[in-house]
Motif scaffolding. Structure first.
Motif, PDB file in Angstrom:
ATOM      1  N   VAL A 138       0.895  -1.348  -0.040  1.00 51.86           N
ATOM      2  CA  VAL A 138      -0.142   0.064  -0.048  1.00 51.86           C
ATOM      3  C   VAL A 138       1.101   1.134  -0.071  1.00 51.86           C
ATOM      4  O   VAL A 138       1.443   1.462   1.043  1.00 51.86           O
ATOM      5  CB  VAL A 138      -0.855   0.006   1.136  1.00 51.86           C
ATOM      6  CG1 VAL A 138      -1.876   1.252   1.341  1.00 51.86           C
ATOM      7  CG2 VAL A 138      -1.786  -1.305   1.307  1.00 51.86           C
ATOM      8  N   THR A 139       1.000   1.762  -1.204  1.00 51.73           N
ATOM      9  CA  THR A 139       1.833   3.156  -1.191  1.00 51.73           C
ATOM     10  C   THR A 139       1.557   4.096  -0.377  1.00 51.73           C
ATOM     11  O   THR A 139       1.901   5.053   0.377  1.00 51.73           O
ATOM     12  CB  THR A 139       2.334   3.483  -2.859  1.00 51.73           C
ATOM     13  OG1 THR A 139       0.926   3.363  -3.451  1.00 51.73           O
ATOM     14  CG2 THR A 139       3.149   2.609  -3.267  1.00 51.73           C
ATOM     15  N   ASP A 140      -0.181   4.330  -0.330  1.00 45.87           N
ATOM     16  CA  ASP A 140      -0.644   5.536   0.275  1.00 45.87           C
ATOM     17  C   ASP A 140      -2.027   5.183   0.897  1.00 45.87           C
ATOM     18  O   ASP A 140      -3.129   4.726   0.003  1.00 45.87           O
ATOM     19  CB  ASP A 140      -0.776   6.720  -0.716  1.00 45.87           C
ATOM     20  CG  ASP A 140      -1.506   7.993   0.265  1.00 45.87           C
ATOM     21  OD1 ASP A 140      -1.587   7.849   1.366  1.00 45.87           O
ATOM     22  OD2 ASP A 140      -1.550   8.879  -0.539  1.00 45.87           O
ATOM     23  N   PRO A 141      -2.271   4.715   2.063  1.00 45.80           N
ATOM     24  CA  PRO A 141      -3.284   4.417   2.680  1.00 45.80           C
ATOM     25  C   PRO A 141      -4.416   5.392   2.704  1.00 45.80           C
ATOM     26  O   PRO A 141      -5.803   5.388   2.989  1.00 45.80           O
ATOM     27  CB  PRO A 141      -3.059   4.218   4.119  1.00 45.80           C
ATOM     28  CG  PRO A 141      -1.968   4.874   4.628  1.00 45.80           C
ATOM     29  CD  PRO A 141      -1.159   5.105   3.276  1.00 45.80           C
ATOM     30  N   HIS A 142      -4.230   6.595   2.263  1.00 45.15           N
ATOM     31  CA  HIS A 142      -4.939   7.855   2.186  1.00 45.15           C
ATOM     32  C   HIS A 142      -5.445   8.249   0.717  1.00 45.15           C
ATOM     33  O   HIS A 142      -5.824   9.349   0.399  1.00 45.15           O
ATOM     34  CB  HIS A 142      -4.687   9.166   3.096  1.00 45.15           C
ATOM     35  CG  HIS A 142      -4.362   8.672   4.411  1.00 45.15           C
ATOM     36  ND1 HIS A 142      -3.074   8.688   5.019  1.00 45.15           N
ATOM     37  CD2 HIS A 142      -5.049   8.303   5.464  1.00 45.15           C
ATOM     38  CE1 HIS A 142      -2.991   8.285   6.154  1.00 45.15           C
ATOM     39  NE2 HIS A 142      -4.304   8.104   6.643  1.00 45.15           N
ATOM     40  N   ASN A 143      -5.246   6.949  -0.220  1.00 42.58           N
ATOM     41  CA  ASN A 143      -5.923   7.336  -1.363  1.00 42.58           C
ATOM     42  C   ASN A 143      -6.425   5.962  -1.945  1.00 42.58           C
ATOM     43  O   ASN A 143      -5.781   5.533  -3.172  1.00 42.58           O
ATOM     44  CB  ASN A 143      -4.553   7.751  -2.317  1.00 42.58           C
ATOM     45  CG  ASN A 143      -5.012   8.176  -3.560  1.00 42.58           C
ATOM     46  OD1 ASN A 143      -6.128   8.550  -3.904  1.00 42.58           O
ATOM     47  ND2 ASN A 143      -4.031   8.288  -4.529  1.00 42.58           N
ATOM     48  N   LEU A 144      -7.261   5.400  -1.083  1.00 48.55           N
ATOM     49  CA  LEU A 144      -7.815   3.908  -1.712  1.00 48.55           C
ATOM     50  C   LEU A 144      -9.111   4.004  -1.726  1.00 48.55           C
ATOM     51  O   LEU A 144     -10.201   4.497  -0.872  1.00 48.55           O
ATOM     52  CB  LEU A 144      -7.444   3.168  -0.263  1.00 48.55           C
ATOM     53  CG  LEU A 144      -5.917   2.688   0.040  1.00 48.55           C
ATOM     54  CD1 LEU A 144      -6.091   1.952   1.402  1.00 48.55           C
ATOM     55  CD2 LEU A 144      -5.156   2.054  -1.241  1.00 48.55           C
ATOM     56  N   PRO A 145      -9.571   3.885  -3.199  1.00 51.08           N
ATOM     57  CA  PRO A 145     -11.102   3.759  -3.404  1.00 51.08           C
ATOM     58  C   PRO A 145     -11.506   2.607  -2.596  1.00 51.08           C
ATOM     59  O   PRO A 145     -11.065   1.353  -2.507  1.00 51.08           O
ATOM     60  CB  PRO A 145     -11.192   3.441  -4.921  1.00 51.08           C
ATOM     61  CG  PRO A 145      -9.755   3.898  -5.417  1.00 51.08           C
ATOM     62  CD  PRO A 145      -8.969   3.549  -4.462  1.00 51.08           C
ATOM     63  N   LEU A 146     -12.861   2.868  -2.073  1.00 50.36           N
ATOM     64  CA  LEU A 146     -13.677   1.928  -1.455  1.00 50.36           C
ATOM     65  C   LEU A 146     -14.883   1.723  -2.032  1.00 50.36           C
ATOM     66  O   LEU A 146     -15.851   2.834  -2.097  1.00 50.36           O
ATOM     67  CB  LEU A 146     -13.805   2.306   0.231  1.00 50.36           C
ATOM     68  CG  LEU A 146     -12.792   2.263   0.837  1.00 50.36           C
ATOM     69  CD1 LEU A 146     -12.803   2.916   2.107  1.00 50.36           C
ATOM     70  CD2 LEU A 146     -12.296   0.685   1.241  1.00 50.36           C
ATOM     71  N   TRP A 147     -15.504   0.675  -2.393  1.00 52.16           N
ATOM     72  CA  TRP A 147     -16.870   0.487  -2.952  1.00 52.16           C
ATOM     73  C   TRP A 147     -17.535  -0.747  -2.614  1.00 52.16           C
ATOM     74  O   TRP A 147     -17.110  -1.659  -1.843  1.00 52.16           O
ATOM     75  CB  TRP A 147     -16.593   0.424  -4.371  1.00 52.16           C
ATOM     76  CG  TRP A 147     -16.125  -0.834  -4.949  1.00 52.16           C
ATOM     77  CD1 TRP A 147     -14.505  -0.819  -5.357  1.00 52.16           C
ATOM     78  CD2 TRP A 147     -16.522  -2.234  -5.120  1.00 52.16           C
ATOM     79  NE1 TRP A 147     -14.362  -1.909  -5.687  1.00 52.16           N
ATOM     80  CE2 TRP A 147     -15.323  -2.832  -5.523  1.00 52.16           C
ATOM     81  CE3 TRP A 147     -17.884  -2.824  -4.858  1.00 52.16           C
ATOM     82  CZ2 TRP A 147     -15.645  -4.126  -6.026  1.00 52.16           C
ATOM     83  CZ3 TRP A 147     -17.596  -4.013  -5.497  1.00 52.16           C
ATOM     84  CH2 TRP A 147     -16.772  -4.975  -5.765  1.00 52.16           C
TER      85      TRP A 147
END
Ligand SMILES: O=C([O-])CC(=O)C(=O)O
Ligand SMILES: [Mg+2]
Length: 220
Positions: A138-147
């Motif tokens: 995970v390069t950035d946990p604050h840029n993960l789309p969730l659906w």
């Protein structure tokens, strides 16, 4: 260097607690017409609520309205007490995709009365989770789309970029009060769209290209 933890893949069997954060997306705060939280709003769930893919979500017969909530889960890698925001990420072993299933029929009255959320949040099968995702993936946990979809219909479509309290904020805050331990899970909160589902439904959810889950729903 990020914390390494050989056992973090077994967070389901080794975890001591699940720490939830509520109302952590601005679109949820606006939709519910509640004040923006000044500090993370924290609750606990028992690890007996864990569920893995392949097992059904079972709706307890005591409840009339249970809602889905898709969330980023954060798995702690080593004991963590009174850590600063700057140091907090070094205590993260990895992540998972999680559902924070919530009995709104119980939570609503509990919230209004100032009572604990334990039963509405902590019932058996209320925390479906993916496999462990190591921090390196995970390069950035604050840029993960969730659906999330129910029977193929898109119900939730958010992104962890919109978290009010970010992962280090939550870890630092909670660690002022209780020790976070290896394999504990933090549920970071759900984006807008949480709503009721019923027996017979099929719930699917995903997080970037890191995890995708399918769960059948049954009545108790
Ligand atoms: O269930 C709720 O009302 C709050 C919650 O967990 C969330 O916002 O993720
Ligand atoms: Mg939640």
């Amino acid at each position: 260097m990020a914390c390494q933890n050989q056992n973090a893949a077994n967070f389901l069997s080794n975890g001591k607690k699940i720490v939830g954060v509520a109302l952590n997306y601005m679109d949820v705060v606006l939709a519910r017409n509640v004040p923006v939280p000044k500090e993370p709003l924290v609750f606990l769930k028992p690890t007996s609520s864990y569920l893995q893919e392949g097992q059904p979500i079972v709706l307890p017969k005591v409840f009339t309205k249970v809602a889905y909530e898709v969330e980023l889960g954060v798995v702690i890698g080593k004991p963590c007490k009174n850590v600063s925001k700057a140091d907090a990420m070094s205590y993260v072993a990895g992540y998972c995709l999680a559902l924070d299933l919530t009995a709104q029929c119980n939570l609503g009255p509990a919230r209004a009365a100032g009572h604990p959320w334990t039963l509405g949040k902590g019932f058996d099968t209320s925390t479906p989770v993916s496999q462990f995702i190591p921090i390196e993936k995970v390069t950035d946990p604050h840029n993960l789309p969730l659906w999330l979809t129910v029977n193929g219909d898109l119900k939730q479509n958010g992104c962890t970029a919109d978290l009010i309290f970010k992962v280090p904020d939550i870890i630092s805050y909670v660690s002022k009060y209780m020790t976070l331990e290896a394999n504990d899970l933090i549920l970071t909160g759900t984006p807008n769209g949480a709503d009721a589902f019923k027996a017979g439904d099929v719930i699917q959810c995903g997080m970037a290209d890191l995890a995708k889950l399918t769960f059948q729903v049954e009545a108790e």
